[in-house]
Scaffold this motif. Structure first.
Motif, PDB file in Angstrom:
ATOM      1  N   GLU A  69       9.336 -28.547  89.486  1.00 59.98           N
ATOM      2  CA  GLU A  69      10.738 -28.809  89.792  1.00 59.98           C
ATOM      3  C   GLU A  69      10.837 -30.070  90.636  1.00 59.98           C
ATOM      4  N   ILE A  70      11.898 -30.838  90.435  1.00 60.51           N
ATOM      5  CA  ILE A  70      12.063 -32.072  91.197  1.00 60.51           C
ATOM      6  C   ILE A  70      12.245 -31.778  92.683  1.00 60.51           C
ATOM      7  N   TYR A  92      12.911 -40.304  88.960  1.00 58.68           N
ATOM      8  CA  TYR A  92      13.429 -39.133  88.232  1.00 58.68           C
ATOM      9  C   TYR A  92      14.905 -39.324  87.898  1.00 58.68           C
ATOM     10  N   ARG A  93      15.660 -39.817  88.864  1.00 63.95           N
ATOM     11  CA  ARG A  93      17.096 -40.037  88.638  1.00 63.95           C
ATOM     12  C   ARG A  93      17.307 -41.092  87.552  1.00 63.95           C
ATOM     13  N   THR A  96      16.340 -39.634  84.040  1.00 67.17           N
ATOM     14  CA  THR A  96      17.232 -38.605  83.494  1.00 67.17           C
ATOM     15  C   THR A  96      18.667 -39.089  83.340  1.00 67.17           C
ATOM     16  N   SER A 125      14.948 -35.876  79.224  1.00 68.36           N
ATOM     17  CA  SER A 125      15.142 -34.521  79.712  1.00 68.36           C
ATOM     18  C   SER A 125      14.409 -34.347  81.032  1.00 68.36           C
ATOM     19  N   SER A 126      14.791 -33.316  81.771  1.00 68.00           N
ATOM     20  CA  SER A 126      14.109 -33.017  83.023  1.00 68.00           C
ATOM     21  C   SER A 126      12.625 -32.777  82.796  1.00 68.00           C
ATOM     22  N   GLN A 127      12.300 -32.100  81.720  1.00 67.94           N
ATOM     23  CA  GLN A 127      10.908 -31.798  81.413  1.00 67.94           C
ATOM     24  C   GLN A 127      10.105 -33.067  81.147  1.00 67.94           C
ATOM     25  N   LEU A 176       9.627 -34.944  84.506  1.00 65.00           N
ATOM     26  CA  LEU A 176       8.650 -34.267  85.358  1.00 65.00           C
ATOM     27  C   LEU A 176       7.227 -34.478  84.851  1.00 65.00           C
TER      28      LEU A 176
END
Length: 214
Positions: free
Chosen positions: A30-31, A43-44, A47, A53-55, A58
């Motif tokens: 998780e972030i 990350y920002r 996404t 995607s978040s996945q 990550l």
């Protein structure tokens, strides 16, 4: 294997906290587990701007984030790996009950004790400090084999960087009298690894170190 490759080369090797125990990346999922500002910003961007995607984002951080090497030192199997009685600034890796300093000290086959052997060799063998360096297989995709040499000693370090066995032949690489050499170190603890065979197969991620002279 990587430690063997590095510690028997020229120059001064550095040991980053935890590598001598075999500590791993934490595997954050998780972030919210990250603290590094650069990682949070990336990350920002990934996404929100690039549409990942978040996945996916990550997965990139799992490989590249500086937080992978900033988790607390894993001292033992108690809470927070024995690093603090309070709350650490970042989570420890989930495998800390199995990988920690107390466990490594108690196991004479641990990564820690292998590092001790490498450090002892640097102190005992002048060729590691003073010898020249020659890459014996610069084009090989799997094997990293090099020679360190002084007037009185020669050391040959063989390393298989592959997950598959790799064939080697010292006879093809060196004019040394192989009957005068001995295997002084291997990261596989069995009779096969310590037999002074001039030809054979290095197992996945295996290292063998030959010494000639005294």
């Amino acid at each position: 294997m990587l430690a063997t490759s590095l510690h028997l080369m020229q120059g001064t090797p550095y040991i980053y906290q935890g590598e001598e125990l075999g500590m791993t990346n934490p595997g954050f999922t998780e972030i919210s587990q990250y603290r590094d500002v650069e990682s949070l910003n990336m990350y920002r961007i990934l996404t929100e701007t690039q549409g990942m995607s978040s996945q996916q984002a990550l997965a990139i951080l799992a490989q590249r984030s500086r937080d992978n090497s900033r988790t607390p030192m894993q001292w033992d199997n108690s809470a927070h790996a024995g690093f603090t009685a309070g709350e650490p600034w970042i989570d420890v890796a989930e495998n800390y009950p199995q990988i920690n300093a107390a466990q490594a000290l108690a196991d004479d086959q641990s990564v820690f004790h292998y590092y001790r052997q490498l450090i002892a060799m640097r102190k005992q063998l002048g060729v590691i400090v003073d010898g020249d360096y020659t890459d014996l297989l610069p084009a090989d995709p799997a094997l990293h084999v090099y020679r360190r040499q002084t007037q009185h000693q020669t050391l040959i370090c063989l390393n298989n960087y592959s997950a598959e066995p790799a064939e080697f032949s010292l006879q093809a690489l060196s004019s040394l009298d192989l009957s005068q050499g001995q295997v002084v170190l291997s990261n596989y603890d069995d009779e096969t690894a310590l037999q002074p065979a001039a030809t054979g197969s290095l197992r996945p991620y295996e290292s063998r170190v030959w010494l000639f002279g005294h």
